[in-house]
Scaffold this motif. Structure first.
Motif, PDB file in Angstrom:
ATOM      1  N   ALA A   1      -2.781  -1.375  -8.717  1.00 33.28           N
ATOM      2  CA  ALA A   1      -3.142  -1.125  -7.358  1.00 33.28           C
ATOM      3  C   ALA A   1      -4.645  -0.444  -7.354  1.00 33.28           C
ATOM      4  O   ALA A   1      -5.537  -0.936  -6.454  1.00 33.28           O
ATOM      5  N   SER A   2      -4.981   0.091  -8.696  1.00 30.46           N
ATOM      6  CA  SER A   2      -6.349   0.610  -8.656  1.00 30.46           C
ATOM      7  C   SER A   2      -7.310  -0.532  -9.100  1.00 30.46           C
ATOM      8  O   SER A   2      -6.790  -1.317  -9.646  1.00 30.46           O
TER       9      SER A   2
ATOM     10  N   MET B   1       6.505   9.404  -8.847  1.00 26.99           N
ATOM     11  CA  MET B   1       6.701   8.685  -9.949  1.00 26.99           C
ATOM     12  C   MET B   1       7.845   9.105 -10.982  1.00 26.99           C
ATOM     13  O   MET B   1       8.717   8.271 -11.371  1.00 26.99           O
TER      14      MET B   1
ATOM     15  N   ASP C   1       0.718  -1.205   0.055  1.00 24.61           N
ATOM     16  CA  ASP C   1      -0.028  -0.041   0.037  1.00 24.61           C
ATOM     17  C   ASP C   1       0.959   1.135  -0.175  1.00 24.61           C
ATOM     18  O   ASP C   1       0.405   2.374  -0.680  1.00 24.61           O
TER      19      ASP C   1
ATOM     20  N   ALA D   1       1.671   6.616  -6.955  1.00 21.06           N
ATOM     21  CA  ALA D   1       0.452   7.182  -7.409  1.00 21.06           C
ATOM     22  C   ALA D   1       0.450   8.723  -7.607  1.00 21.06           C
ATOM     23  O   ALA D   1      -0.224   9.439  -8.193  1.00 21.06           O
ATOM     24  N   GLN D   2       1.460   9.198  -6.811  1.00 21.87           N
ATOM     25  CA  GLN D   2       1.805  10.676  -7.175  1.00 21.87           C
ATOM     26  C   GLN D   2       2.809  10.969  -8.105  1.00 21.87           C
ATOM     27  O   GLN D   2       3.876  10.662  -8.041  1.00 21.87           O
TER      28      GLN D   2
ATOM     29  N   PRO E   1       1.190   1.443  -9.915  1.00 21.42           N
ATOM     30  CA  PRO E   1      -0.228   2.182  -9.417  1.00 21.42           C
ATOM     31  C   PRO E   1      -1.466   1.527 -10.544  1.00 21.42           C
ATOM     32  O   PRO E   1      -2.570   1.539 -10.186  1.00 21.42           O
ATOM     33  N   LEU E   2      -0.897   1.013 -11.583  1.00 25.16           N
ATOM     34  CA  LEU E   2      -2.037   0.297 -12.448  1.00 25.16           C
ATOM     35  C   LEU E   2      -2.622  -0.873 -11.875  1.00 25.16           C
ATOM     36  O   LEU E   2      -3.803  -1.286 -12.026  1.00 25.16           O
TER      37      LEU E   2
ATOM     38  N   SER F   1       2.446   1.648  -3.444  1.00 28.82           N
ATOM     39  CA  SER F   1       1.522   2.065  -4.393  1.00 28.82           C
ATOM     40  C   SER F   1       0.980   3.467  -4.117  1.00 28.82           C
ATOM     41  O   SER F   1       0.650   4.297  -5.041  1.00 28.82           O
ATOM     42  N   LYS F   2       0.847   3.957  -3.123  1.00 34.22           N
ATOM     43  CA  LYS F   2       0.263   5.283  -2.948  1.00 34.22           C
ATOM     44  C   LYS F   2       1.414   6.314  -3.099  1.00 34.22           C
ATOM     45  O   LYS F   2       1.190   7.263  -3.672  1.00 34.22           O
ATOM     46  N   THR F   3       2.605   5.821  -2.911  1.00 28.03           N
ATOM     47  CA  THR F   3       3.655   6.875  -3.380  1.00 28.03           C
ATOM     48  C   THR F   3       3.968   7.046  -4.845  1.00 28.03           C
ATOM     49  O   THR F   3       3.965   8.076  -5.189  1.00 28.03           O
TER      50      THR F   3
END
Ligand code: FES
Lengths: 257, 215
Positions: free
Chosen positions: B214-215, B152, B140, B147-148, B211-212, B143-145
């Motif tokens: 994770a969502s 990235m 988590d 996502a910014q 991120p791909l 992926s949160k990191t």
């Protein structure tokens, strides 16, 4: 002489410095009707003759054999030691390699260990100090031994000979972004370390010469390979790898300290 | 004992320190990449890999201490070399041209080194010194990191920089250790390029991929 060769007009930007430690600067000198058959040094001679007649200071530069074997000549031409041609000393570089209206920047070797004496002349005695520290074999002089008394394979002899091609001009130091003398020192260590005559003193030699090199204030090699590319005798950096081995052997696996 | 200082204190000694610590970092990167590949298999695989890794306990701590010491050696030696080399040519050339040896990677080693060091600090702050809980697993956090967009981009650029650093560092370390042989050097050089590509792509795609999934 009736045949007229091609001539070119060039603009030189030459480093002028009155003596050691004083501030120098580039001087712009126009050189007209330079025969393309002249060597770079002959071109400087011609300019100097004109300057002497005009009562101006000639451009000071080092040279001796003018056939690419003594290692006395050398200047950085347009950013490359001994000029743009591969495997060539400055005395062997000819003006036909330049075009009409070219601007040519000529600078001395630049390194803390090579203080400028005047203009393009630098003091390279640091290289002599390194040789004095161990770049030789101690032999008892006597009758010459028989040829082939000590068998040496052709391959090893070739490698030693390639290293021995070094003329000690200092172009490797001038070319190195770190002003390191490792190509020179490695060639001198290699030419002896490869041969049986050099083996008995190999450890002490590597140890002494590397320390002498560092004491002279040269920089540290970072494997940029510029030395190898600029070397007029095409000494390979394989020699530096060999020197590294010899030194580490001396440091960890020999009596020297 | 003086002989140790007189060996490692020389120009060749310092090269050796750089090469040996560098070699360890390449080993570490391989291990790290091996672990991170689990990210490509999704959340559970990655979290279970992280769990297994931390179950090693004291071994992990020992590895961390070794890496930290190697980092100190590599960075300090690098700084000393950088300043000594600057001082070795007090007056620079007016005209500068490469004779044909220098590459982009070799010319920028100190700078890519500084960038990597700053990245490593950021990376540790992002992922290492963060509290992991069952609701906020390491996956988590990652992926949160990523996502910014800012992070990235930083992570991708950092991996390009690593690839550049390794592309010079790899063959260079063999040369320094004295292993330059006409039979092996061409292979070593190629392996170095492949390795830097593997690091660049293997790590560099993660900030896009994670991120791909994770969502
Ligand atoms: S003058 Fe002797 S090598 Fe150029």
């Amino acid at each position: 002489m009736t045949t007229q060769g091609k001539t070119i007009n060039i603009t030189l930007k030459v480093w002028r410095q009155k003596g050691p430690g004083v501030k120098g600067k580039l001087e712009t000198i126009e050189a007209k009707n330079i025969s393309t058959d002249m060597s770079f040094l002959e071109m400087l001679d011609t300019i100097n003759e004109g300057r002497i007649v005009q009562g101006k200071e000639p451009i000071e530069f080092d040279n001796d054999c003018r056939e690419g074997i003594c290692g006395m000549c050398g200047a950085v031409v347009n950013g490359i030691p001994h000029g743009p041609e591969k495997a060539m000393t400055l005395c062997q570089l000819h003006m036909r390699k330049f075009k009409n209206e070219d601007i040519i920047v000529v600078e001395p070797w630049r390194a803390r260990a090579f203080p400028i004496i005047k203009d393009l002349v630098v003091d390279r005695s640091a290289l002599d100090k390194i040789i004095q520290s161990g770049g030789f074999v101690s032999m008892v002089a006597g009758g010459a031994p028989d040829a082939n008394a000590i068998p040496i394979s052709q391959n090893i002899a070739e490698k030693a000979m390639d290293a021995a091609a070094c003329i000690g001009c200092g172009a490797c130091v001038a070319a190195c972004p770190n002003a390191s003398a490792m190509l020179f020192v490695s060639a001198k260590i290699s030419q002896l370390a490869l041969l049986p005559q050099g083996k008995p003193e190999a450890a002490q030699r590597a140890w002494n010469m590397v320390h002498a090199m560092d004491d002279c204030g040269f920089g540290n090699c970072t494997n940029e390979k510029e030395c190898e590319a600029a070397c007029p005798k095409e000494i390979s950096i394989v020699n530096i790898a060999r020197m590294n081995r010899e030194f580490i052997k001396a440091g960890f696996a020999s009596h020297v300290m | 004992m003086n002989w140790i200082i007189n060996t490692f204190g020389t120009s060749i000694g310092k090269k050796f320190l750089m090469a040996l610590s560098g070699a360890c970092f390449i080993g570490f990167l391989l291990g790290h990449l091996g672990g991170n590949i689990t990210l490509y298999f999704g959340k559970d695989t990655f979290n279970s890999y992280a769990e297994h890794l931390h179950a090693l306990g004291i071994l992990v701590t020992m590895a961390e201490i070794s890496l930290l010491s190697l980092l100190v050696i590599h960075v300090l030696t690098g700084i000393i070399l950088f300043f000594q080399n600057l001082a070795a040519r007090p007056q620079r050339y007016v005209a500068n041209k490469r004779a044909g040896g220098r590459t982009w990677a070799s010319a920028t080693m100190p700078y890519t080194g500084v960038l990597i060091l700053s990245f490593v600090l950021l990376h540790l702050i992002n992922f290492h010194f963060v509290k992991k809980t069952p609701d906020n697993t390491i996956f988590d956090i990652v992926s949160k990191t990523f996502a910014q967009p800012g992070y990235m981009v930083i992570y991708i650029i950092a991996m390009i920089v690593v690839a550049l650093h390794v592309s010079h560092g790899f063959w260079s370390l063999f040369q320094t250790l004295g292993a330059n042989h006409p039979k092996y050097m061409p292979i070593i050089t190629k392996v170095g390029i492949v390795l830097s590509l593997v690091f660049g792509i293997g790590f560099g795609l993660l900030p896009i991929y994670v991120p791909l999934i994770a969502s």
